[in-house]
Design a protein around this motif. Structure first.
Motif, PDB file in Angstrom:
ATOM      1  N   ARG A  46      17.145  81.176  44.237  1.00  0.00           N
ATOM      2  CA  ARG A  46      16.210  80.626  43.249  1.00  0.00           C
ATOM      3  C   ARG A  46      17.029  79.817  42.247  1.00  0.00           C
ATOM      4  O   ARG A  46      17.347  80.298  41.155  1.00  0.00           O
ATOM      5  CB  ARG A  46      15.459  81.741  42.524  1.00  0.00           C
ATOM      6  CG  ARG A  46      14.487  82.472  43.410  1.00  0.00           C
ATOM      7  CD  ARG A  46      13.691  83.475  42.611  1.00  0.00           C
ATOM      8  NE  ARG A  46      12.741  84.127  43.488  1.00  0.00           N
ATOM      9  CZ  ARG A  46      11.684  84.755  43.056  1.00  0.00           C
ATOM     10  NH1 ARG A  46      11.426  84.846  41.772  1.00  0.00           N
ATOM     11  NH2 ARG A  46      10.857  85.321  43.912  1.00  0.00           N
ATOM     12  N   THR A  71      16.489  79.811  38.433  1.00  0.00           N
ATOM     13  CA  THR A  71      16.362  81.111  37.774  1.00  0.00           C
ATOM     14  C   THR A  71      17.722  81.641  37.355  1.00  0.00           C
ATOM     15  O   THR A  71      18.618  81.810  38.188  1.00  0.00           O
ATOM     16  CB  THR A  71      15.674  82.128  38.710  1.00  0.00           C
ATOM     17  OG1 THR A  71      14.373  81.635  39.050  1.00  0.00           O
ATOM     18  CG2 THR A  71      15.537  83.483  38.039  1.00  0.00           C
ATOM     19  N   THR A  74      20.272  79.333  27.673  1.00  0.00           N
ATOM     20  CA  THR A  74      19.180  78.763  28.466  1.00  0.00           C
ATOM     21  C   THR A  74      18.993  77.282  28.169  1.00  0.00           C
ATOM     22  O   THR A  74      18.668  76.516  29.077  1.00  0.00           O
ATOM     23  CB  THR A  74      17.861  79.529  28.273  1.00  0.00           C
ATOM     24  OG1 THR A  74      17.545  79.605  26.884  1.00  0.00           O
ATOM     25  CG2 THR A  74      17.956  80.925  28.860  1.00  0.00           C
ATOM     26  N   THR A 125      14.580  77.004  34.663  1.00  0.00           N
ATOM     27  CA  THR A 125      13.253  77.105  34.048  1.00  0.00           C
ATOM     28  C   THR A 125      12.780  78.546  33.877  1.00  0.00           C
ATOM     29  O   THR A 125      11.771  78.788  33.220  1.00  0.00           O
ATOM     30  CB  THR A 125      12.194  76.376  34.894  1.00  0.00           C
ATOM     31  OG1 THR A 125      12.181  76.962  36.211  1.00  0.00           O
ATOM     32  CG2 THR A 125      12.479  74.881  34.996  1.00  0.00           C
ATOM     33  N   ASP A 126      13.493  79.487  34.508  1.00  0.00           N
ATOM     34  CA  ASP A 126      13.069  80.880  34.499  1.00  0.00           C
ATOM     35  C   ASP A 126      14.257  81.788  34.225  1.00  0.00           C
ATOM     36  O   ASP A 126      15.402  81.445  34.548  1.00  0.00           O
ATOM     37  CB  ASP A 126      12.445  81.268  35.845  1.00  0.00           C
ATOM     38  CG  ASP A 126      11.177  80.488  36.115  1.00  0.00           C
ATOM     39  OD1 ASP A 126      10.102  80.990  35.769  1.00  0.00           O
ATOM     40  OD2 ASP A 126      11.273  79.368  36.680  1.00  0.00           O
ATOM     41  N   GLU A 130      15.485  86.004  34.521  1.00  0.00           N
ATOM     42  CA  GLU A 130      15.240  87.369  34.957  1.00  0.00           C
ATOM     43  C   GLU A 130      16.308  88.267  34.347  1.00  0.00           C
ATOM     44  O   GLU A 130      17.425  87.833  34.088  1.00  0.00           O
ATOM     45  CB  GLU A 130      15.321  87.500  36.487  1.00  0.00           C
ATOM     46  CG  GLU A 130      14.219  86.807  37.229  1.00  0.00           C
ATOM     47  CD  GLU A 130      14.326  86.992  38.739  1.00  0.00           C
ATOM     48  OE1 GLU A 130      13.362  86.610  39.416  1.00  0.00           O
ATOM     49  OE2 GLU A 130      15.350  87.511  39.243  1.00  0.00           O
ATOM     50  N   ALA A 184      10.691  85.497  25.442  1.00  0.00           N
ATOM     51  CA  ALA A 184       9.562  84.918  26.178  1.00  0.00           C
ATOM     52  C   ALA A 184       8.568  84.273  25.222  1.00  0.00           C
ATOM     53  O   ALA A 184       8.098  83.143  25.457  1.00  0.00           O
ATOM     54  CB  ALA A 184       8.873  85.993  27.024  1.00  0.00           C
ATOM     55  N   ALA A 208       6.702  81.377  27.345  1.00  0.00           N
ATOM     56  CA  ALA A 208       6.788  81.732  28.759  1.00  0.00           C
ATOM     57  C   ALA A 208       6.028  83.010  29.063  1.00  0.00           C
ATOM     58  O   ALA A 208       5.913  83.897  28.220  1.00  0.00           O
ATOM     59  CB  ALA A 208       8.255  81.909  29.150  1.00  0.00           C
ATOM     60  N   ARG A 234      10.618  89.260  34.540  1.00  0.00           N
ATOM     61  CA  ARG A 234      10.596  87.857  34.958  1.00  0.00           C
ATOM     62  C   ARG A 234       9.962  87.060  33.831  1.00  0.00           C
ATOM     63  O   ARG A 234       8.830  87.351  33.415  1.00  0.00           O
ATOM     64  CB  ARG A 234       9.786  87.679  36.226  1.00  0.00           C
ATOM     65  CG  ARG A 234      10.490  88.150  37.457  1.00  0.00           C
ATOM     66  CD  ARG A 234       9.753  87.651  38.707  1.00  0.00           C
ATOM     67  NE  ARG A 234      10.565  87.910  39.869  1.00  0.00           N
ATOM     68  CZ  ARG A 234      10.158  88.614  40.910  1.00  0.00           C
ATOM     69  NH1 ARG A 234       8.939  89.105  40.945  1.00  0.00           N
ATOM     70  NH2 ARG A 234      10.960  88.811  41.929  1.00  0.00           N
ATOM     71  N   GLY A 248       9.059  83.160  32.532  1.00  0.00           N
ATOM     72  CA  GLY A 248       9.018  81.746  32.879  1.00  0.00           C
ATOM     73  C   GLY A 248       7.622  81.294  33.221  1.00  0.00           C
ATOM     74  O   GLY A 248       6.715  82.101  33.353  1.00  0.00           O
ATOM     75  N   PRO A 249       7.458  80.004  33.358  1.00  0.00           N
ATOM     76  CA  PRO A 249       8.488  79.003  33.066  1.00  0.00           C
ATOM     77  C   PRO A 249       8.684  78.842  31.558  1.00  0.00           C
ATOM     78  O   PRO A 249       7.756  79.046  30.777  1.00  0.00           O
ATOM     79  CB  PRO A 249       7.939  77.724  33.689  1.00  0.00           C
ATOM     80  CG  PRO A 249       6.455  77.902  33.691  1.00  0.00           C
ATOM     81  CD  PRO A 249       6.221  79.389  33.851  1.00  0.00           C
TER      82      PRO A 249
END
Length: 172
Positions: free
Chosen positions: A72, A75, A101, A111-112, A114, A132, A137, A162, A164-165
């Motif tokens: 990914r 990510t 980020t 864009t994500d 974890e 987030a 997100a 998780r 995102g985005p």
């Protein structure tokens, strides 16, 4: 960088930072402590996807280690976040995540995000929930590794967050 940490420099770790990252992880009392060798390797091989906060003397007072997931490529998996006990409550962990980020969004199109958090780690839960929210997100949670998968004794489950985005990524 947030105003709470305006007196800090956030940059990439160098191999010479490996020992300090190991000490910060050890002293956190919440992170799984990896071998000192692994922190040296991390600072060599994953410096581009990690960040350190340096105090006025140039020494690390906080860090975030991560890597871009091979399957990914947009990510970032955040492995560990630690801030020196004397520096907590100043927004350093959030500034590290925001800076990292922003850099990876610009350089690699991330864009994500974890991460995994053990139940009851309130500080990490707050850090990633507020991250987030700041970035507009979505956030989902699911158990990634149940406790019975850990071969080395009792270990809480690792819950995958998780995020995102990311829609609001500040300029780096």
């Amino acid at each position: 960088m947030t105003s709470a940490s305006a007196d800090l420099l956030i940059d990439r770790p160098a191999v010479t930072d490996g020992a300090a990252l190991w000490r910060l992880a050890r002293d956190s009392k919440t992170l799984d402590l990896n071998s000192s060798y692994s922190y040296l390797l991390w600072c060599r091989d994953f410096a581009g996807t990690s960040a350190v906060a340096r105090g006025a003397d140039g020494e690390p007072v906080g860090f975030v280690t991560g890597y871009v997931r091979p399957d990914r490529p947009h990510t970032l998996l955040v492995w560990q976040v630690a801030v020196d006990g004397s520096q907590r409550g100043r927004g350093i962990a959030g500034a590290l995540l925001d800076g990292l980020t922003a850099r990876l969004a610009a350089e690699q199109g991330v864009t994500d995000v974890e991460t995994t958090i053990t139940p009851g780690n309130t500080a990490s839960e707050r850090l990633f929930t507020s991250f987030a929210e700041r970035h507009g997100a979505g956030l989902s949670r699911e158990v990634l590794f149940p406790e019975e998968l850990f071969p080395d004794g009792p270990h809480d489950p690792e819950v995958l967050y998780r995020i995102g985005p990311l829609t609001h990524v500040p300029a780096h």
